[in-house]
Design a protein around this motif. Structure first.
Motif, PDB file in Angstrom:
ATOM      1  N   HIS A  22       1.337  -1.012  -0.009  1.00  0.00           N
ATOM      2  CA  HIS A  22      -0.200   0.110  -0.114  1.00  0.00           C
ATOM      3  C   HIS A  22       0.842   1.479   0.123  1.00  0.00           C
ATOM      4  O   HIS A  22       0.597   2.409  -0.581  1.00  0.00           O
ATOM      5  CB  HIS A  22      -1.046  -0.192   1.658  1.00  0.00           C
ATOM      6  CG  HIS A  22      -2.093   1.121   1.477  1.00  0.00           C
ATOM      7  ND1 HIS A  22      -1.519   2.175   1.735  1.00  0.00           N
ATOM      8  CD2 HIS A  22      -3.231   0.749   0.772  1.00  0.00           C
ATOM      9  CE1 HIS A  22      -2.858   2.967   1.931  1.00  0.00           C
ATOM     10  NE2 HIS A  22      -3.508   2.532   1.226  1.00  0.00           N
ATOM     11  N   GLN A 118     -15.380   0.575  -0.859  1.00  0.00           N
ATOM     12  CA  GLN A 118     -13.721   0.069  -1.018  1.00  0.00           C
ATOM     13  C   GLN A 118     -13.707  -1.104  -2.020  1.00  0.00           C
ATOM     14  O   GLN A 118     -12.366  -0.669  -2.474  1.00  0.00           O
ATOM     15  CB  GLN A 118     -13.734  -1.126   0.548  1.00  0.00           C
ATOM     16  CG  GLN A 118     -13.312  -0.157   1.671  1.00  0.00           C
ATOM     17  CD  GLN A 118     -12.751  -0.650   3.030  1.00  0.00           C
ATOM     18  OE1 GLN A 118     -13.318  -1.311   3.513  1.00  0.00           O
ATOM     19  NE2 GLN A 118     -12.264   0.400   3.787  1.00  0.00           N
ATOM     20  N   HIS A 171     -10.307   9.375  -1.556  1.00  0.00           N
ATOM     21  CA  HIS A 171     -10.083   8.457  -0.978  1.00  0.00           C
ATOM     22  C   HIS A 171      -9.083   8.882   0.490  1.00  0.00           C
ATOM     23  O   HIS A 171      -8.874   7.830   1.336  1.00  0.00           O
ATOM     24  CB  HIS A 171      -9.025   7.102  -1.693  1.00  0.00           C
ATOM     25  CG  HIS A 171      -8.343   6.374  -1.040  1.00  0.00           C
ATOM     26  ND1 HIS A 171      -9.181   5.083  -0.730  1.00  0.00           N
ATOM     27  CD2 HIS A 171      -7.121   6.052  -0.222  1.00  0.00           C
ATOM     28  CE1 HIS A 171      -8.341   4.465  -0.237  1.00  0.00           C
ATOM     29  NE2 HIS A 171      -7.069   5.225  -0.050  1.00  0.00           N
ATOM     30  N   ALA A 175      -9.962   8.396   4.479  1.00  0.00           N
ATOM     31  CA  ALA A 175      -8.990   7.902   4.982  1.00  0.00           C
ATOM     32  C   ALA A 175      -8.690   9.294   6.640  1.00  0.00           C
ATOM     33  O   ALA A 175      -8.851   8.481   7.711  1.00  0.00           O
ATOM     34  CB  ALA A 175      -8.001   7.733   4.612  1.00  0.00           C
ATOM     35  N   ASP A 178     -11.246   8.961   9.665  1.00  0.00           N
ATOM     36  CA  ASP A 178     -11.396   7.501   9.796  1.00  0.00           C
ATOM     37  C   ASP A 178      -9.956   7.339  10.208  1.00  0.00           C
ATOM     38  O   ASP A 178      -9.102   6.848  10.291  1.00  0.00           O
ATOM     39  CB  ASP A 178     -11.607   6.805   8.914  1.00  0.00           C
ATOM     40  CG  ASP A 178     -12.097   5.504   9.952  1.00  0.00           C
ATOM     41  OD1 ASP A 178     -11.830   5.166  11.067  1.00  0.00           O
ATOM     42  OD2 ASP A 178     -13.356   4.580   9.445  1.00  0.00           O
ATOM     43  N   ALA A 181      -9.250   3.873  10.625  1.00  0.00           N
ATOM     44  CA  ALA A 181      -8.734   2.904   9.562  1.00  0.00           C
ATOM     45  C   ALA A 181      -6.746   3.072   9.253  1.00  0.00           C
ATOM     46  O   ALA A 181      -6.100   2.238   8.738  1.00  0.00           O
ATOM     47  CB  ALA A 181      -9.522   3.210   8.558  1.00  0.00           C
ATOM     48  N   ARG A 182      -6.037   4.462   9.323  1.00  0.00           N
ATOM     49  CA  ARG A 182      -5.628   5.235   8.803  1.00  0.00           C
ATOM     50  C   ARG A 182      -4.524   4.044  10.092  1.00  0.00           C
ATOM     51  O   ARG A 182      -3.089   3.687   9.666  1.00  0.00           O
ATOM     52  CB  ARG A 182      -5.383   6.081   8.794  1.00  0.00           C
ATOM     53  CG  ARG A 182      -6.183   7.774   8.374  1.00  0.00           C
ATOM     54  CD  ARG A 182      -4.858   8.921   8.422  1.00  0.00           C
ATOM     55  NE  ARG A 182      -5.344   8.985   9.740  1.00  0.00           N
ATOM     56  CZ  ARG A 182      -5.785   9.721  10.098  1.00  0.00           C
ATOM     57  NH1 ARG A 182      -7.093   9.410   9.598  1.00  0.00           N
ATOM     58  NH2 ARG A 182      -5.565  10.082  11.455  1.00  0.00           N
TER      59      ARG A 182
END
Length: 204
Positions: A22, A118, A171, A175, A178, A181-182
């Motif tokens: 990623h 997602q 996107h 991110a 949240d 999520a990060r």
């Protein structure tokens, strides 16, 4: 107390390889977007200068974009998550309907490890990357294709690049909204409470 009931326990979400894929892909995509902006926005072009160097960076970063994903295929965890991203079930349609109706109740948005948004984003960005790579190669190796192909490739490449920039901004915005999520992408772990709330069908 069961592990599922312990909301304070950490849950492993991404492996080290997945996080590496990623980050590397994000870095290469960032170079592509920034160099494209320097090539097409006159003010940035004047500020940066050295157009030939910018073009070279853009070309090689674009050519390298698929490499992290291809390397990640050696990881079982990465392949497993690709399989999850590639499967669209009834709960994903429920999630999408709730999202379209702006229903923010978590119980109305059932999701496995990845939600429907997602999955759609992953499929779209993968397809867009392949199209950008193909059209970019046509523009790079001009002697290999007819003029009409290169003209069409330039049109598709330019407009798709703009679309990618907009989608990536969305996107990144989601991110930023949240933190958990990060954290999952940064450390590989998320809280049990977040997993139960945002991905109720996921059983890690």
């Amino acid at each position: 107390m069961s592990l599922r009931a312990d909301t304070t326990a950490g849950v492993r979400r991404f492996s080290r390889t997945e996080r590496w894929v990623h980050r590397t892909t994000a870095a290469l995509m960032g170079v592509c977007v920034l160099t494209a902006a320097c090539l097409y926005v006159p003010q940035l072009a004047e500020l940066v200068g050295r157009r030939a160097l910018v073009v070279t960076l853009h070309e090689w970063a674009g050519l390298a974009l698929p490499v992290p994903v291809l390397a990640g295929l050696a990881s079982r965890a990465f392949r497993a998550d690709l399989g999850r991203l590639n499967r669209f079930g009834p709960h994903d349609r429920t999630w999408l309907r709730a999202a379209l109706h702006r229903d923010r109740r978590h119980e109305s948005r059932p999701a496995g490890k990845f939600n429907a948004g997602q999955k759609i984003y992953a499929a779209w960005i993968a397809g867009a990357t392949l199209v950008m790579l193909a059209t970019g190669l046509m523009m790079w190796f001009t002697h290999l294709t007819p003029l009409v192909w290169r003209t069409s490739a330039t049109f598709v490449h330019d407009w798709l690049a703009l679309t990618i920039g907009i989608v990536l901004a969305g996107h990144i915005g989601m991110a930023l909204a949240d933190p958990e999520a990060r954290k999952g992408m940064r450390t590989g772990e998320v809280s049990r409470e977040w997993a139960d709330r945002q991905h109720s069908l996921w059983r890690p």
